[in-house]
Write a protein that holds these residues in place. Structure first.
Motif, PDB file in Angstrom:
ATOM      1  N   LEU A 253      49.734  30.746  43.951  1.00 16.23           N
ATOM      2  CA  LEU A 253      48.124  31.400  43.941  1.00 16.23           C
ATOM      3  C   LEU A 253      48.140  32.435  45.160  1.00 16.23           C
ATOM      4  O   LEU A 253      47.692  33.432  45.036  1.00 16.23           O
ATOM      5  CB  LEU A 253      47.243  30.396  44.041  1.00 16.23           C
ATOM      6  CG  LEU A 253      46.967  29.632  42.388  1.00 16.23           C
ATOM      7  CD1 LEU A 253      46.072  28.290  42.762  1.00 16.23           C
ATOM      8  CD2 LEU A 253      46.531  30.751  41.569  1.00 16.23           C
TER       9      LEU A 253
ATOM     10  N   TYR B  43      42.655  29.526  35.899  1.00 11.03           N
ATOM     11  CA  TYR B  43      43.036  29.449  37.064  1.00 11.03           C
ATOM     12  C   TYR B  43      44.464  29.665  37.309  1.00 11.03           C
ATOM     13  O   TYR B  43      44.882  29.746  38.636  1.00 11.03           O
ATOM     14  CB  TYR B  43      42.433  28.038  37.946  1.00 11.03           C
ATOM     15  CG  TYR B  43      40.997  28.008  37.797  1.00 11.03           C
ATOM     16  CD1 TYR B  43      40.103  29.112  38.444  1.00 11.03           C
ATOM     17  CD2 TYR B  43      40.388  27.135  36.955  1.00 11.03           C
ATOM     18  CE1 TYR B  43      38.886  28.822  38.223  1.00 11.03           C
ATOM     19  CE2 TYR B  43      39.042  26.902  36.992  1.00 11.03           C
ATOM     20  CZ  TYR B  43      38.356  27.676  37.655  1.00 11.03           C
ATOM     21  OH  TYR B  43      36.855  27.857  37.400  1.00 11.03           O
TER      22      TYR B  43
ATOM     23  N   TYR C 179      40.112  28.984  42.754  1.00 12.29           N
ATOM     24  CA  TYR C 179      41.241  28.959  41.782  1.00 12.29           C
ATOM     25  C   TYR C 179      42.102  27.641  42.634  1.00 12.29           C
ATOM     26  O   TYR C 179      42.551  26.877  41.532  1.00 12.29           O
ATOM     27  CB  TYR C 179      42.420  30.269  41.971  1.00 12.29           C
ATOM     28  CG  TYR C 179      42.030  31.074  40.914  1.00 12.29           C
ATOM     29  CD1 TYR C 179      42.846  31.510  40.008  1.00 12.29           C
ATOM     30  CD2 TYR C 179      40.652  31.648  40.713  1.00 12.29           C
ATOM     31  CE1 TYR C 179      42.687  32.333  38.868  1.00 12.29           C
ATOM     32  CE2 TYR C 179      40.469  32.811  39.661  1.00 12.29           C
ATOM     33  CZ  TYR C 179      41.731  33.052  39.011  1.00 12.29           C
ATOM     34  OH  TYR C 179      41.533  34.070  38.094  1.00 12.29           O
TER      35      TYR C 179
ATOM     36  N   ALA D 259      45.104  34.708  34.682  1.00 11.37           N
ATOM     37  CA  ALA D 259      44.254  35.890  35.375  1.00 11.37           C
ATOM     38  C   ALA D 259      44.880  37.231  34.890  1.00 11.37           C
ATOM     39  O   ALA D 259      44.375  38.106  35.015  1.00 11.37           O
ATOM     40  CB  ALA D 259      44.228  35.765  36.760  1.00 11.37           C
TER      41      ALA D 259
END
Length: 154
Positions: free
Chosen positions: A27, A135, A7, A140
């Motif tokens: 992230l 990503y 990612y 997600a």
């Protein structure tokens, strides 16, 4: 959990280091909190499910599967079915197959509802060249399953 580096790699060439660092931070939070917490919750859920099955209950789960809007509707429907199958396999293989006999004899029933991308929650881009469409934490979160119902059939 194992895809964190992949990612982050999608954003490594961003020219704005402040933006890149901000995305990396988002992230890290997503993997360290959202993903980890959901994995922990799922493990606790399976423990509870095993306890109910050992107590003699017949349990019916309703599981919904989703996909992000990156591919065609037909592809996303098939992908949702595969995501649900992954969870069914995790349940089947949990602790060396302890729950497999319950599935095999019908004491654990799993109703599958694949929704594909028809119920996407966010405005995630459908452009596969846009790293945010694949990503980002938002993308997600579109690729998920939900246990919608847990009921006894006793």
């Amino acid at each position: 959990m194992f895809l964190r580096d992949q990612y982050k790699a999608a954003y490594k060439d961003l020219p704005d280091s402040t933006q890149r660092d901000s995305i990396y931070k988002a992230l890290d939070y997503f993997f360290d909190h959202e993903i980890k917490n959901n994995c922990d919750r799922f493990e606790a859920f399976i423990d509870m499910l095993a306890e109910d099955l050992r107590a003699g209950h017949t349990v019916c789960l309703t599981v919904k599967g989703y996909a992000s809007p990156v591919h065609s509707a037909a592809y996303n429907d098939a992908l949702s079915k595969r995501r649900i199958s992954t969870i069914v396999n995790q349940i089947r293989e949990w602790r060396n197959g302890r729950l497999k006999p319950y599935i095999d004899r019908g004491a654990l029933k799993i109703k599958q509802l694949p929704y594909g991308s028809s119920q996407a929650l966010s405005n995630v881009s459908a452009d596969p060249r846009d790293p945010n469409s694949v990503y980002s934490p938002e993308a997600a979160m579109e690729r998920r399953i939900e246990i919608l119902d847990y009921s006894y059939e006793d």
